[in-house]
Design an enzyme around this catalytic site. Sequence first.
Site, PDB file in Angstrom:
ATOM      1  CG  HIS A 141      -1.654   1.379   1.379  1.00  0.00           C
ATOM      2  ND1 HIS A 141      -3.060   1.534   1.130  1.00  0.00           N
ATOM      3  CD2 HIS A 141      -1.269   2.389   2.012  1.00  0.00           C
ATOM      4  CE1 HIS A 141      -3.396   2.829   1.581  1.00  0.00           C
ATOM      5  NE2 HIS A 141      -2.396   3.337   1.921  1.00  0.00           N
ATOM      6  CD  GLU A 142       2.063   3.564   3.617  1.00  0.00           C
ATOM      7  OE1 GLU A 142       2.231   4.713   3.284  1.00  0.00           O
ATOM      8  OE2 GLU A 142       0.875   3.428   4.588  1.00  0.00           O
ATOM      9  CG  HIS A 145       0.451   6.053  -0.723  1.00  0.00           C
ATOM     10  ND1 HIS A 145      -0.787   6.877  -1.283  1.00  0.00           N
ATOM     11  CD2 HIS A 145       0.221   5.819   0.526  1.00  0.00           C
ATOM     12  CE1 HIS A 145      -1.578   6.485  -0.520  1.00  0.00           C
ATOM     13  NE2 HIS A 145      -1.337   5.784   0.510  1.00  0.00           N
ATOM     14  CD  GLU A 215      -4.416   6.970   2.423  1.00  0.00           C
ATOM     15  OE1 GLU A 215      -3.942   5.556   2.405  1.00  0.00           O
ATOM     16  OE2 GLU A 215      -3.320   7.445   2.369  1.00  0.00           O
TER      17      GLU A 215
END
EC number: 3.4.24.-
Length: 300
Positions: A141-142, A145, A215
Amino acid sequence: MTRTRFAPDSGLTGRMVITLFLLGLLYVAFVALLIYLGVQAIAVLVLAGAMLLIQYFMSDKIALFAMGGRVVSPQEAPELHGVVDRLCALADLPKPKVAIADSDVPNAFATGHSQKKSVVCVTTGLLRRLDRLELEGVLAHEMSHVAHRDVAVMTMASFLGIVAGLMTRVALYSGLGRSRGNRNGPPVGLIILVVSALVYVVSFLLTRALSRYRELAADRGAALLTQRPSALASALTKISGDMARIPTRDLREAEPFNAFFFVPALSGGASLASLLSTHPPLERRLEQLAAISAQLGRGV
């Protein structure tokens, strides 16, 4: 832009373009009004620009310093580096710096203005609570980004809010823009105060809406990259549940970094709180992961 194997997200790209366009339009109108009112706003614009550049180029150092994080070597954290190495190979992404913050608040964040100048940080509280697959989901997930340059986009999107916020403060404390020798003229300072406050609110809401969608996009990218949406859903559920047992004082200390975090340190369930939140509700994130899981033929 370096291509990665993170799934392309046309929705995220479209929202970024639209949000930045609207913010740019709002910025031009705001500056035009200041010029029309005869305001010498050059100093404010220069200061806001300097703040933007510092935030853009030093976001990784600022975030690590504020969170008490430190970059760790593969020898210091072999398992953590192993997960990051695997994700970088899967995503065809340059390896970011890997850091750990000594905090019991279970969370993670990624920052940096480019794929080659980025850092991924996890807290000790997160490492204690998640198994390897859950940790992989959070880190994916990070890194999504990072792949989509979310930090750089959000930094640019925040520029108008910085300008409007500074103008509001200047108007409040110095009577900015009063007409010289024209006491019967319009209350220019009051006009600037009201307009600046309105511009700040609109830009704030636009950037928060973009933040919530990014997100969801990062969740989607992580689930598709790892092919394990259930692991990410498990991490979300576990972290959100454990947040309730963290002392409120510790959560409030971490709250200013919600925009960076995997899960907000403090969040409200009311509709107004959701509108102002940097993250979508937990239920919305789990619903999306369940839908992705169904598409992949797996059960969450």
